[in-house]
Design an enzyme around this catalytic site. Sequence first.
Site, PDB file in Angstrom:
ATOM      1  N   LEU A 207       0.906  -1.066   0.054  1.00  0.00           N
ATOM      2  CA  LEU A 207       0.066  -0.009   0.085  1.00  0.00           C
ATOM      3  C   LEU A 207       0.863   1.331   0.123  1.00  0.00           C
ATOM      4  O   LEU A 207       0.425   2.262  -0.481  1.00  0.00           O
ATOM      5  CB  LEU A 207      -0.791  -0.036   1.238  1.00  0.00           C
ATOM      6  N   GLY A 208       1.878   1.123   0.793  1.00  0.00           N
ATOM      7  CA  GLY A 208       2.826   2.373   0.681  1.00  0.00           C
ATOM      8  C   GLY A 208       4.050   1.985   1.662  1.00  0.00           C
ATOM      9  O   GLY A 208       4.182   0.900   1.936  1.00  0.00           O
TER      10      GLY A 208
ATOM     11  N   GLY B  10       6.933   4.274   4.575  1.00  0.00           N
ATOM     12  CA  GLY B  10       7.103   5.121   5.183  1.00  0.00           C
ATOM     13  C   GLY B  10       8.916   5.196   5.512  1.00  0.00           C
ATOM     14  O   GLY B  10       9.685   4.527   4.661  1.00  0.00           O
ATOM     15  N   ALA B  11       9.467   5.977   6.434  1.00  0.00           N
ATOM     16  CA  ALA B  11      10.868   6.113   6.585  1.00  0.00           C
ATOM     17  C   ALA B  11      11.263   4.893   7.072  1.00  0.00           C
ATOM     18  O   ALA B  11      12.386   4.225   6.608  1.00  0.00           O
ATOM     19  CB  ALA B  11      11.156   7.289   7.476  1.00  0.00           C
ATOM     20  N   THR B  12      10.668   4.106   7.813  1.00  0.00           N
ATOM     21  CA  THR B  12      11.130   2.886   8.671  1.00  0.00           C
ATOM     22  C   THR B  12      10.493   1.725   8.560  1.00  0.00           C
ATOM     23  O   THR B  12      10.485   0.580   9.406  1.00  0.00           O
ATOM     24  CB  THR B  12      11.314   3.120  10.059  1.00  0.00           C
TER      25      THR B  12
ATOM     26  N   VAL C 285       4.004  -0.622   4.275  1.00  0.00           N
ATOM     27  CA  VAL C 285       2.638  -1.121   4.720  1.00  0.00           C
ATOM     28  C   VAL C 285       2.074  -1.904   3.509  1.00  0.00           C
ATOM     29  O   VAL C 285       1.858  -1.599   2.246  1.00  0.00           O
ATOM     30  CB  VAL C 285       1.944   0.298   4.789  1.00  0.00           C
TER      31      VAL C 285
ATOM     32  N   LYS D 281       1.542  -2.480   8.881  1.00  0.00           N
ATOM     33  CA  LYS D 281       2.644  -1.709   8.975  1.00  0.00           C
ATOM     34  C   LYS D 281       3.903  -2.837   9.562  1.00  0.00           C
ATOM     35  O   LYS D 281       3.894  -3.063  10.642  1.00  0.00           O
ATOM     36  CB  LYS D 281       2.583  -0.501   9.815  1.00  0.00           C
TER      37      LYS D 281
ATOM     38  N   ASP E  25       2.674  15.783  14.481  1.00  0.00           N
ATOM     39  CA  ASP E  25       3.121  15.793  12.914  1.00  0.00           C
ATOM     40  C   ASP E  25       1.941  15.937  12.078  1.00  0.00           C
ATOM     41  O   ASP E  25       1.678  15.072  11.133  1.00  0.00           O
ATOM     42  CB  ASP E  25       4.037  14.568  12.811  1.00  0.00           C
TER      43      ASP E  25
ATOM     44  N   ASP F 164      -0.423   7.836  11.226  1.00  0.00           N
ATOM     45  CA  ASP F 164       1.014   8.001  11.588  1.00  0.00           C
ATOM     46  C   ASP F 164       1.155   8.847  13.061  1.00  0.00           C
ATOM     47  O   ASP F 164       1.207  10.024  12.815  1.00  0.00           O
ATOM     48  CB  ASP F 164       1.473   8.746  10.355  1.00  0.00           C
TER      49      ASP F 164
ATOM     50  N   THR G 209       7.401  18.944  10.848  1.00  0.00           N
ATOM     51  CA  THR G 209       7.624  18.879   9.431  1.00  0.00           C
ATOM     52  C   THR G 209       7.605  20.375   9.000  1.00  0.00           C
ATOM     53  O   THR G 209       6.580  21.149   9.451  1.00  0.00           O
ATOM     54  CB  THR G 209       6.394  18.215   8.652  1.00  0.00           C
TER      55      THR G 209
HETATM   56  P1  AMP Z   1       3.139   5.657   7.356  1.00  0.00           P
HETATM   57  O1  AMP Z   1       4.525   4.962   7.701  1.00  0.00           O
HETATM   58  O2  AMP Z   1       2.194   5.387   8.462  1.00  0.00           O
HETATM   59  O3  AMP Z   1       3.241   7.004   7.069  1.00  0.00           O
HETATM   60  O4  AMP Z   1       2.654   4.721   5.999  1.00  0.00           O
HETATM   61  C1  AMP Z   1       3.202   4.800   4.939  1.00  0.00           C
HETATM   62  C2  AMP Z   1       2.067   4.918   3.790  1.00  0.00           C
HETATM   63  O5  AMP Z   1       1.419   3.570   3.850  1.00  0.00           O
HETATM   64  C3  AMP Z   1       1.016   5.926   3.857  1.00  0.00           C
HETATM   65  O6  AMP Z   1       1.207   7.132   3.182  1.00  0.00           O
HETATM   66  C4  AMP Z   1      -0.042   5.138   3.131  1.00  0.00           C
HETATM   67  O7  AMP Z   1      -0.086   5.236   1.520  1.00  0.00           O
HETATM   68  C5  AMP Z   1      -0.065   3.742   3.518  1.00  0.00           C
HETATM   69  N1  AMP Z   1      -0.902   3.351   4.799  1.00  0.00           N
HETATM   70  C6  AMP Z   1      -0.511   3.611   5.803  1.00  0.00           C
HETATM   71  N2  AMP Z   1      -1.334   3.202   6.848  1.00  0.00           N
HETATM   72  C7  AMP Z   1      -2.426   2.885   6.226  1.00  0.00           C
HETATM   73  C8  AMP Z   1      -3.780   2.236   6.340  1.00  0.00           C
HETATM   74  N3  AMP Z   1      -4.097   2.248   7.599  1.00  0.00           N
HETATM   75  N4  AMP Z   1      -4.507   1.984   5.316  1.00  0.00           N
HETATM   76  C9  AMP Z   1      -4.223   2.126   3.847  1.00  0.00           C
HETATM   77  N5  AMP Z   1      -2.882   2.681   3.752  1.00  0.00           N
HETATM   78  C10 AMP Z   1      -1.989   2.926   4.848  1.00  0.00           C
END
Ligand code: AMP
Length: 319
Positions: free
Chosen positions: A20-21, A23-25, A28, A43, A133, A154, A174
């Site tokens: 799905l995506g 992040g820094a560490t 997901v 995550k 944030d 987040d 940020t």
């Molecule tokens: P984060 O590290 O929590 O910022 O997550 C990184 C990326 O994962 C986000 O920018 C979303 O694209 C995706 N993501 C995080 N949490 C969710 C969630 N609960 N449902 C769907 N996508 C998520």
Amino acid sequence: MFAYAQKESIEKRYKPLGQLGSGATAVVKKYQHRETGKDYAVKTINKKEIQEKILKREVDILLHLSHDNIIKMHDIYEGTNHLHLVLELVTGGELFDRIVKVGTYSEVVAAKAIQQILQAVQYLHGNGIIHRDLKPENLLYAHPGDDSAIKIADFGMSRMLKPDQVEMMTCCGTPGYVAPEVLLGKMYDGQVDLWAVGVILFIMLGGYEPFAGDDSSDAKIYQRIIKCEYKFDEDYWKDITLSARDVIAKMLVLEPKSRLTAGQCLDHPWVKGLGAKDEHLEKCVTKIREFNARRKLKGGIYGVIGANAMLQAIRKLAQ
Ligand code: AMP
């Protein structure tokens, strides 16, 4: 590391689907519960890449939270190297992406969104938690439908105050959304989140960032923030009600104690939807589209800044 985490493999109970995506560490991914068929966002954090203290903080906070406008954590799995947080899956995309996608956008729509964000912030502060944030990337719609709730995501930068603690000092956030008292190295409290909500609402109605110009380095942004130097440029604000400007002006206040609290904002007539105009804001949507494109281009480079980078920029300001 986490006594309450499940120690068996996550894949025993959940089937991995696509990414799905990231992040820094963390990465997901979408997972499906094998028994119920329900989808979740998982995550996965590499424990070696993040300090135990910081990881524990995010997990402890998520464990405490239960609010309609905050992403819920359902389960935790811990392996030798990784921690998997099983989160409520949201599918409606970021707030600002939806604003530019839907046909009509008005102050009424903006007020409904900001009301939900403020309700979540009020709940967090009532529970001694500062998000620290809040920014457009962390405001997600639960599903694509018109009646979807907005969820704050987040909590990687959030802090829970100890029972007798009312303020803190760590410098983080940020650029663009960080409050003046953080930059000035003063003690601060949950009011930093209200500053960030003020910045978000300013962009939602004006289409541009209050403290960033085209040429803005982080140092220049900070300089404007610590002087609260912004203006409602008539080119973009002439169609926006005075009531909307009033609530923004009461959030973007240097002195945190004079800044409206989340509860006071929720009592403001504009936030209640009473003073908000129901006319389509075409110019604003065009500006937000440009803002989104710039933001996504900057991506990771313009992400979260740590204490050191921020302090260095502040020192530069003082020279
Ligand atoms: P984060 O590290 O929590 O910022 O997550 C990184 C990326 O994962 C986000 O920018 C979303 O694209 C995706 N993501 C995080 N949490 C969710 C969630 N609960 N449902 C769907 N996508 C998520």
